[in-house]
Design a protein around this motif. Sequence first.
Motif, mmCIF file in Angstrom:
data_model
loop_
_atom_site.group_PDB
_atom_site.id
_atom_site.type_symbol
_atom_site.label_atom_id
_atom_site.label_comp_id
_atom_site.label_asym_id
_atom_site.label_seq_id
_atom_site.Cartn_x
_atom_site.Cartn_y
_atom_site.Cartn_z
ATOM 1 N N ILE A 87 9.331 11.564 -42.273
ATOM 2 C CA ILE A 87 9.625 9.818 -42.766
ATOM 3 C C ILE A 87 11.668 9.435 -42.032
ATOM 4 O O ILE A 87 12.387 8.579 -41.615
ATOM 5 N N THR A 88 12.849 10.719 -42.666
ATOM 6 C CA THR A 88 14.130 10.578 -42.617
ATOM 7 C C THR A 88 14.465 10.717 -40.285
ATOM 8 O O THR A 88 15.531 10.384 -40.238
ATOM 9 N N VAL A 89 13.441 11.233 -39.971
ATOM 10 C CA VAL A 89 13.580 11.740 -38.565
ATOM 11 C C VAL A 89 13.614 10.784 -37.701
ATOM 12 O O VAL A 89 14.580 10.645 -37.130
ATOM 13 N N VAL A 90 12.647 9.887 -37.780
ATOM 14 C CA VAL A 90 12.493 9.305 -36.684
ATOM 15 C C VAL A 90 11.628 8.011 -37.462
ATOM 16 O O VAL A 90 11.150 6.688 -36.878
ATOM 17 N N GLY A 91 11.702 8.111 -38.519
ATOM 18 C CA GLY A 91 10.642 7.376 -39.632
ATOM 19 C C GLY A 91 9.307 6.709 -39.506
ATOM 20 O O GLY A 91 8.574 5.526 -39.687
ATOM 21 N N LEU A 92 9.107 7.733 -39.398
ATOM 22 C CA LEU A 92 7.243 7.538 -39.096
ATOM 23 C C LEU A 92 6.455 7.189 -40.599
ATOM 24 O O LEU A 92 6.665 7.030 -41.238
#
Length: 92
Positions: A87-92
């Motif tokens: 979630i914090t990396v690419v906002g999945l």
Amino acid sequence: MKNRIVMAVAALGLAMSLVGCKSECRVACEKKQECVSSGLDVAKCTDTCEQKVKKDKDFSAQAQECSQCVKGRTCSETMKQCLDDCITVVGL
């Protein structure tokens, strides 16, 4: 002579292992494109992520965890099992 051959083989092996390797960010961005946002610009997503990786060791670790989590998973598996990692990396 023998040392030169060993060094050449080692260098060739390293070069071959690096070719085709995707960054953690690229893997995560490609999975986001596949599962969440088909119109996502993977190159832009990857560049943005990699800039953060260079600046923040914690983010770098998160990107690596996300990449490892999404590899080989279906979209539904990714959303269930990798959301926290990504979630914090690419906002999945």
